[in-house]
Design an enzyme around this catalytic site. Structure first.
Site, short mmCIF file in Angstrom:
data_model
loop_
_atom_site.label_atom_id
_atom_site.label_comp_id
_atom_site.label_asym_id
_atom_site.label_seq_id
_atom_site.Cartn_x
_atom_site.Cartn_y
_atom_site.Cartn_z
CG ASP A 292 -17.61 26.24 68.44
OD1 ASP A 292 -18.83 26.05 68.63
OD2 ASP A 292 -16.72 25.44 68.79
CG ASP A 293 -14.27 30.30 67.15
OD1 ASP A 293 -14.44 29.71 68.24
OD2 ASP A 293 -13.38 29.99 66.35
CG HIS A 439 -15.35 27.34 63.59
ND1 HIS A 439 -15.11 26.08 63.09
CD2 HIS A 439 -14.85 27.35 64.86
CE1 HIS A 439 -14.48 25.37 64.00
NE2 HIS A 439 -14.30 26.11 65.08
ZN ZN Z 1 -13.37 27.99 68.96
#
Ligand code: ZN
Length: 494
Positions: A292-293, A439
């Site tokens: 993610d991100d 992440h």
């Molecule tokens: Zn996130």
């Protein structure tokens, strides 16, 4: 060296307007007057070679505030990066101090910072940070714009556009004059000529100086966004040397190019992994690694590691990052990974109205589609937070929601975890059908991946994208998935 590298970086933006370092002032004759003079034409960051993004974040784990701060890192502009990083750290600390003891409140206190390029010419670069803060009742928004002088290698705050204190006093008087006519409710006393009130200034495409104020800064919050455009000719005598060059640079860019990037609902085909179907998860043990991100500064290294092990993953991208770094998004897709949507700026969508949710998801799909010609069909909600409204919007847009059942705890309390701990947690908690949360904005996470791949491979696992966990049953729009084992009738493999 820095300077020339930077020039190379922004050369793409200035193809016909000017050579690098050459000031080509627009005379304004052919420049369209914007409908709303306080609107700033933001520059598409995809045109800046070597631009990367940095993220400070907190909140996927239980019992924490929601914090997501994103800022760009421009090649050849270390002083700007330093100023932006210092500001990000200051805001994170102040938010912590302000919300101490409130971590368990519902809805969670939230701090979100995203950015735009308010200018990017050989003459001057500007990064506008937009902050949203939620402390239990409503969102408060504020802006702050930093300027960078490529010639001098210096970063300054917005008052650096002005020639000095006398110019700031004159500007404050001009702003008061405009407000007196348009918004008599404004507290004139709050318009003192200090750096705090005048911390977000940029130019519109006509060269007018746009001065923005924070929500509730000058009067009742109900007044909404407050900004003033000081006409170019009135602003000109107040500008510093950098201010003058910045004003000329924006006019030249606007004359040479169209408006800012456009976002529209996409019509491109659904995003799929080019290697989907090569593994049958009904027969072999599968896990879905999700990142993610990003994309972020370590994503390229992660893609190298996944490629070496022929492992595939699902990337849930923050839209503004995807737009800024389309080459990395293309690489993900080309190498068999699946690209999903993680909202535009990582605000908690469960606090948002339907129109805002749709806007955030549409803009992100549009940015991904522009990069790879495919539209994501999966959304990971920021912080894993889901509301009925979000489900409804996702259903209407044809998007399935994906959370996780294994948290590697690679970010705790705003900091990245240790690589060894991340790998141990992932390997210990993995099970057939697991959706593993990581992440790729953290160096430590990316460093843990080769070990995770090796150890899980040793246990007989295959690494697939999320939809492959569900095989021919597929995934449904509007439904929330947290594990590959949730499908009715499907038994987990042992
Ligand atoms: Zn996130």
């Amino acid at each position: 060296m820095h300077k020339s590298r930077f020039c190379m970086g922004i050369a793409l933006l200035t193809l016909s307007a000017s050579g690098c370092g050459l000031a080509a002032a627009g005379d304004g004759k052919d420049v369209m007057v914007p409908a709303e003079p306080t609107m700033i034409d933001f520059v598409d960051p995809a045109g800046i070679v070597g631009l990367s993004t940095r993220t400070l974040t907190e909140g996927d784990s239980a019992d924490s505030r929601y914090v997501h701060i994103n800022y760009p890192e421009l090649p050849g502009a270390p002083a700007l990066t330093k100023a932006l990083r210092a500001q990000a750290e200051r805001q994170m600390k102040e938010f912590h101090d302000r919300t101490r003891g409130d971590e368990h409140l519902t809805p969670r206190p939230e701090l979100n910072v995203d950015w735009q390029l308010a200018a990017a010419s050989p003459q001057a670069v500007a990064v506008r940070l937009r902050t949203g803060e939620y402390l239990g009742a409503r969102w408060g928004n504020s802006t702050r714009t930093y300027w960078f002088d490529p010639g001098a290698g210096k970063a300054v705050d917005s008052t650096g556009l002005l020639s000095g204190k006398a110019a700031l006093r004159t500007l404050a008087a001009l702003v008061k004059e405009q407000f007196k006519e348009r918004k008599p409710q404004i507290e004139q006393d709050d318009l003192r000529p200090g750096g705090d009130a005048f911390d977000s200034m940029a130019f519109n495409r006509s060269g007018d100086l746009v001065v923005e104020f924070d929500d509730c800064q000058l009067g009742p919050c109900s007044l909404g966004r407050l900004a003033v455009a000081v006409p170019a000719w009135r602003a000109a005598p107040l500008l510093s040397d950098l201010g003058r060059r910045a004003q000329e640079g924006v006019r030249a860019e606007s004359a040479a190019h169209g408006g800012p990037p456009r976002f529209a609902p996409t019509t491109s085909p659904d995003a799929v992994s080019s290697r989907a179907g090569s593994v049958d998860c009904a027969r072999v043990k599968c896990v879905a690694l999700t990142f993610d991100d990003g994309p972020g500064p370590y994503t390229g290294k992660l893609l190298d590691a996944l490629k070496r092990e022929r492992a595939r993953a699902t990337f849930f991208l923050v839209g503004s990052n995807a737009m800024a770094q389309p080459a990395l998004v293309r690489r993900m897709s080309a190498e068999g990974h699946l690209v999903g949507n993680h909202s535009w700026a990582h605000r908690d969508l469960s606090k948002q109205a339907s129109s805002k949710i749709a806007d955030s998801l549409t803009k992100t799909n549009s940015a991904v589609s522009a990069a790879i010609g495919q539209t994501p069909t999966l959304v990971r909600p920021p912080y894993g937070a889901v509301s009925e409204r979000l489900r409804d919007v996702a259903r209407e847009m044809g998007l399935a929601l994906v959370n996780w059942d294994v948290d590697t705890k690679d970010q705790i309390g705003g900091r990245a975890g240790e690589s060894g701990d991340i790998a141990d947690l992932a390997v210990r908690a993995a099970h057939p059908g697991a959706i593993i949360l990581m992440h790729d904005i953290h160096r430590e996470t990316v460093a843990a991946v080769p070990d995770i791949l090796k150890r899980l491979r040793g246990k007989g696992y295959s690494f697939v994208t999320v939809p492959e966990l569900y095989g021919s049953a597929g995934m449904q729009a509007g439904r929330l998935y947290g594990s590959g084992n949730e499908l009715p009738g499907k038994q987990p493999l042992t």
